[in-house]
Structures are given as C-alpha cells and as structure tokens.
Enzyme design. Sequence first.
Site: not given
Ligand SMILES: *Cc1c(COP(=O)(O)O)cnc(C)c1O
Length: 403
Positions: A233, A272-273, A348, A377
Amino acid sequence: MNQNVKKLINEWHDKNRDPICAYIYDLEGIQNHVKSMLKTMPRQSHLFYAIKANPDKRIIEALLPLVKGFEVASIGELLKVRGVSKDIPILFGGPGKKNYELEIAIRENVSYIHVESLLELRKLIIFAKESNKHIQVLLRINLRTKTLPETKIIMGGYSSQFGIDEQLIDEAISILIGAENTHVHLCGFHFHSLSNNLKADLHVEMVNHYLQKVEQWKRVHGLDVKVINAGGGFGVSYDETPGFEWELFTSLLTKSEEYQNLGDTQLFFEPGRFIVADYGYYVTEVVDIKVSGDKCFSVLRGGTHHNRLPASWGHNHPFSIFHQEGWSYPFKRPEVQNSKVTIVGELCTPKDRLYENAKVESLRVGDIIIFEKSGAYCWTISHHDFLGHPHPNFYYIEGNHYE
Ligand SMILES: *Cc1c(COP(=O)(O)O)cnc(C)c1O
C-alpha cells in the site's frame, strides 16, 4: 528521462518502419531502488514483493536475490514464482481460494497461507491432515477501525470481501485450537487495508495500530505471534503530489514504541506498486493529430488496452515527449503548438484516453510519447486483446545492456 530508454527507441527506429509500441522495464533501476529500501528497514522486518503489481518473469528474477520472498494471490502467480525458484518463501493470499489452490499451495510448500475466511480455515484443516503436512497460517483480519488513511483503493476498515471480520477472531481461534486441528498452526496476522497511501506518517500510524491490535489479541488469547504482515500500500504519486517518503516511514517506525515492543515477532511488508511503478515506461508513437470542435486529439499506436491504469483510476498519466525528426510525405506534418491536446489510444471507445487536455509546446505526428510510472498495474490489468491490435514489445534494461 532514462537515457537507456531513448537509446533503445533510437536503435529500434533504425531497424523498423512501423510505429513503436513497447514496454521498457529498467531492471537495474528496480534492483537499486530495493537495495536502498532495504538499507533503512528496521532489523526485525522483511520485504516481500506482491507480484500482482507486475508479474513479469524478468522482474521476479531480478528481485529474487534481494527480497525475502514473494506474495501471490492465485495459483497462476504461485506457479510463476515456483518456475523461477523452487524454494524462495511464498506468502499465499487472496479471497475465494479454491480447493485445488489450497492443495497445490500445500504441495508447493508455501511459507504462510493468509487465511481469508472461516470456511477456508476449516477446509485447510482437513486438507493439511489428509496430506499429513504442517501448514503455517496468518489470519487476514479486516479491522473495524474507521480511522485508516483515506486513499484511492481501500480494502479494510469497512465492509469488504477481504479478510476475516475482526469480530470473528474468537471463532477463528477456537477452530484453530479445536481437537479436529492437528496440522494447521496459527503464526500471526495479516493486514492489507489500502493501496497507494502517499503519507509516510499516516502509514506508520496504521502499522502501529495493527501492532497494538495484535498485542491485545496476544494477551486475550495467550498467543505466540511469530509474524505480523502489515501488507503493502505504499503510494506512488502520478501528479504533483509529493511521493511516499520511505526513509521517513522506516525511521518513524523504528523509533515507535509499538515497534520496540515487538519482542521476537517478525514484521513483514509486501508492497507491489512502490517497488516497480517508477521503473516501467510505456512507449507509444503519435499516429494522428486531429481537431474536433474546440478540442485537439493526439491518437497513439497503443492505448488503454495496454495501459489501463489511467482509465481505471480516471487520472492523467504522466508522460514526456521524445521528439522525432523526419517527415517523408509531400504535405505538412500535422502538429499542435503551445496548446492543449487530449492523448487517446487506437481503440474504438471514448474511454480510451490517457491524458485529458495536456499542455504541450509542440507535438507532431511521429513523435514518441513515453508514459512514465508504468511499471505497476499497467500492462497486467489491461484488456490486451480488445480490438485485436498487436501487443507491445517488451524490453529490459540491465545496466547499459538492454534486450
Ligand atoms: C495487492 C496487494 C498487495 C500489494 O499492494 P500495493 O498497493 O501494490 O503495495 C499486498 N498485499 C495484498 C494482500 C494485496 O492484495
């Protein structure tokens, strides 16, 4: 802009006549970023990569020597990681796990399963016993707390399909300590309540709130908590807003009373992000420029079928222009100068727009638009085959090499 990206585009143009459309991932950039993240992380914490942000095999391979492991949320993701490493630790989460997913997760020796419901827990107890394997679980909890930071995507602190409602913890624990259970071991708790939080201080408050909650549950239920997974997050700014200050986050966390009181408990993060967003470039060529009423449009070879994030979030995606010389037609090259242009794709549908009313000094057909912050993403959430245009090419930068 990354000079290797420009170099790659130039060399591509020497060899090809069609407009360029590509994703370029800077693997070395990702590695350096993660190395600097690790430098300030507190001693008892570990970094996992949530591969759903970008499951590209080369990215997983680049991260393999640096992270503690990977977080996966489907059997497809799980097997992708196992395709790269037979023994790297895996955290397996996600709502609605199927029987075959639980069985494969057991077989593939994941380190922890994030249990998302009581039904899942009951099934896991049966499958683990049948296969005579000991399974470590973290209960994913959806807190009833109403004070989590507000961000674009929120998964917890309100009613949602994620995790086990905080009020059902007693029941989950009684299932785990029941006589039926011989092979499933409660090792801790998992939280992932939001995505794209840009405020380091609020993120520390949220993590500390998790730690306080776990401390209470430990006392009430007499639990031995090995791991608290505080999720991902960490945010990335796609506009002028300041980005997430990782070092501020790690230093405030390290100093906090809650962290100091962790004892032997390990703290996991699974972003992740934040790990990959800044190191992906979506490169497309302007194939037409046209005026419609009082607006000007620039049409790309590419669009939201390759990079759905701007459509999904309704935001303008940051970009830079790489001007190209050369025009071989016997008529004037279409262009806009010192004006606003809406950047759209080749689909389109009017939803195929990546930037509304961008101010540009000059943009001509044949120029290249490089969408920055396209590492997370973007490709993976897109509807690639809608309208049947060819997929982009994929290139990887490693030092001065790319392919
Ligand atoms: C998607 C997800 C993440 C990664 O989230 P980011 O916002 O990309 O850091 C981590 N843990 C869980 C359980 C997720 O679903």
